[in-house]
Design a protein around this motif. Sequence first.
Motif, short mmCIF file in Angstrom:
data_model
loop_
_atom_site.label_atom_id
_atom_site.label_comp_id
_atom_site.label_asym_id
_atom_site.label_seq_id
_atom_site.Cartn_x
_atom_site.Cartn_y
_atom_site.Cartn_z
N THR A 51 0.83 -1.20 0.00
CA THR A 51 0.00 0.00 0.00
C THR A 51 0.87 1.25 0.00
O THR A 51 1.95 1.28 0.59
CB THR A 51 -0.91 0.05 1.24
OG1 THR A 51 -0.10 0.13 2.43
CG2 THR A 51 -1.81 -1.17 1.32
N VAL A 52 0.38 2.29 -0.68
CA VAL A 52 0.93 3.64 -0.57
C VAL A 52 -0.25 4.53 -0.23
O VAL A 52 -0.92 5.08 -1.11
CB VAL A 52 1.64 4.09 -1.87
CG1 VAL A 52 2.16 5.51 -1.72
CG2 VAL A 52 2.79 3.15 -2.21
N HIS A 72 -1.65 10.02 -3.78
CA HIS A 72 -0.35 9.51 -4.22
C HIS A 72 -0.42 8.86 -5.60
O HIS A 72 0.57 8.28 -6.06
CB HIS A 72 0.20 8.50 -3.22
CG HIS A 72 0.66 9.10 -1.92
ND1 HIS A 72 1.81 9.85 -1.82
CD2 HIS A 72 0.11 9.08 -0.69
CE1 HIS A 72 1.96 10.26 -0.57
NE2 HIS A 72 0.95 9.81 0.14
N SER A 73 -1.58 8.92 -6.25
CA SER A 73 -1.74 8.18 -7.50
C SER A 73 -0.84 8.71 -8.61
O SER A 73 -0.25 7.94 -9.37
CB SER A 73 -3.21 8.21 -7.95
OG SER A 73 -3.64 9.54 -8.18
N GLN A 80 4.05 8.28 -12.05
CA GLN A 80 5.36 8.75 -12.51
C GLN A 80 6.45 7.74 -12.20
O GLN A 80 7.40 7.57 -12.97
CB GLN A 80 5.68 10.10 -11.87
CG GLN A 80 4.76 11.23 -12.30
CD GLN A 80 4.76 11.43 -13.81
OE1 GLN A 80 5.80 11.38 -14.46
NE2 GLN A 80 3.57 11.65 -14.37
N MET A 81 6.32 7.06 -11.07
CA MET A 81 7.28 6.00 -10.75
C MET A 81 7.23 4.91 -11.81
O MET A 81 8.27 4.44 -12.29
CB MET A 81 6.97 5.41 -9.37
CG MET A 81 7.28 6.34 -8.20
SD MET A 81 6.68 5.69 -6.62
CE MET A 81 7.71 4.21 -6.43
N ARG A 82 6.02 4.52 -12.18
CA ARG A 82 5.88 3.46 -13.19
C ARG A 82 6.40 3.93 -14.54
O ARG A 82 6.99 3.15 -15.31
CB ARG A 82 4.42 3.03 -13.27
CG ARG A 82 4.02 2.13 -12.10
CD ARG A 82 2.52 2.11 -11.86
NE ARG A 82 1.75 1.66 -13.00
CZ ARG A 82 1.46 0.39 -13.29
NH1 ARG A 82 1.94 -0.59 -12.53
NH2 ARG A 82 0.71 0.09 -14.32
N ALA A 83 6.20 5.21 -14.84
CA ALA A 83 6.70 5.76 -16.11
C ALA A 83 8.23 5.72 -16.17
O ALA A 83 8.82 5.65 -17.25
CB ALA A 83 6.20 7.19 -16.30
N HIS A 111 -6.64 1.52 -7.40
CA HIS A 111 -6.80 2.91 -7.01
C HIS A 111 -8.00 3.09 -6.08
O HIS A 111 -9.09 2.60 -6.36
CB HIS A 111 -7.00 3.81 -8.24
CG HIS A 111 -5.74 4.14 -8.95
ND1 HIS A 111 -4.89 5.13 -8.53
CD2 HIS A 111 -5.17 3.58 -10.05
CE1 HIS A 111 -3.84 5.18 -9.35
NE2 HIS A 111 -3.99 4.26 -10.28
N ILE A 112 -7.77 3.82 -4.98
CA ILE A 112 -8.86 4.29 -4.12
C ILE A 112 -9.13 5.73 -4.52
O ILE A 112 -8.25 6.59 -4.42
CB ILE A 112 -8.48 4.21 -2.63
CG1 ILE A 112 -8.21 2.76 -2.23
CG2 ILE A 112 -9.57 4.83 -1.76
CD1 ILE A 112 -7.62 2.61 -0.85
#
Length: 527
Positions: free
Chosen positions: A57-58, A109-110, A115-118, A130-131
């Motif tokens: 979780t983040v 934080h989505s 951007q991390m995944r990019a 996603h929540i």
Amino acid sequence: MTNLGSFISGHAQEYPDKTALITSQRRLTYSEYDERTNRLANGLHTLGVHKGDKVATVLEGCAEYAELFFACAKMGAVMVPMVTRRLDDEIDALVSMSESSILVVASDHSERVAQMRARGLLRDLRYLIHIGPAGPSERGRAEEGILDYEQILAEAPADQPPTTAGGTDPVILLSTGGTTGLPKLAIHTHESLLWNVFNFHWNVGFRHDDVCLTNLPQYHSGGMNCFTVVNGVLGLTGIIVHHFDPAEFLRTLEEERVTYLLLMPPVLYDWLVKAGADKYDLTALRVFFTAGGNFFNRDKVRANLPHSEIFYLYGQSETVGATTILRGPSIFSRGDSVGRVQPVMDWRLVDALGEDVEAGVPGELVLRGPNLFSGYYGNAAETDNAWRDGWFHSGDMLSADVDGFMYFEGRTKDVIKTGGENVYAVRVEAALTAHPAIKEVAVIGRPDPKWGEQVCACVVLEDGHSVTAEELVRSCRAALAGFEIPRAYFVVDSLPTNPVGKILKQQIRDAIEEGELRPLGAQGASS
């Protein structure tokens, strides 16, 4: 073989309409809590999550955090909460280390996660849940494993999920609060968390109508294990804070008639006082729990909360939450004690050779008991180093008086050796914080060609105060031996900390050695 999730189902049957969770957005009864955790557990199973699989979780504080924990518990999965203050690369490394296949992220934080995944991080995830709204770059991409939390619940059955998990099966991996390098992931089981609940209940004596509030994030061991898990297992009402605002916090305390407050660190209480705590009705508050550093404002807390019993704890992620607890009158009669070790644990204080030390002599605290972690995930070497001869070696130095009250002396690596004598940083820090001009302090050792190490203090001043090195030396002389008094003092605006608030003393040493910090204009005491 007890499964922690079964407590939510039991409470839903016994008192379905009782309020379980309160946030600024909504309230959930135990009946709703049970149904939503069942649906989430079944939905995760549909996605291919099985017993022992990891769900990271983040998230900041939210009702979904609690739902995720108990849903994972019900179906045998393992929750891996990320400390959101960590750097992107650290989160990526911890998700990878834990072998998590799913990451749950909320809207605040989505876009960061997108951007991390990019950038090529988090590449081993099978699903991103996603929540709330997804970030702009990840909306409408269900075909790529990007899913909506509420849709998963809506499409899953509300039946109790079948599981064989419980007892000594893992249920959560907690990041340790180390001050150097990547943290380790401490493995906790259904059983170890349940023993922590027993420990808290043994000391506090929770009541059925207790309403509990904390400012701690749920990725913190205290926020998750000493709050969310305790509340769910005992069937209490928990209020989850997304963002700490002192005025809003006080309004919540009054309006919800909060009875149990877990507030860390102690300095946060001063923020409530400044926000006008005396203007609110806090008479319902019967338990005030705090931890984290020197409890310097205990008299102020007692004066402002005369109806509350005060508790203070010292703990580690490896012991779930509280290792020792100090309560009531002992907080005022036992000086700087951190309390007695929880009764469920055996303890010893040992020297470098593993021999027991006498009362009053500092030694490393070693522990064993059913509430301790079972190891560090994916790190056999660190596990073997921590668990030796059947005892967990905490790395913390404490001393004990003849009545078993403990006194924190520092980390085993936080002992300064000067002129053949051991100086315990925490002892010097306690002496310095007694000075009215000092708000926070970190004491370190730096190389000294004559004495081996030199005791130095890095201090943060109270607003509007100034101080000289001579004043600090005079203040220390009343409480410390000559060799313990710092020889150099450095004033800074703030102390560097890691994402869970522990002071990064190596950064202070580096700043001093590189000349970034200049000492006040006097030397300390002579040896």
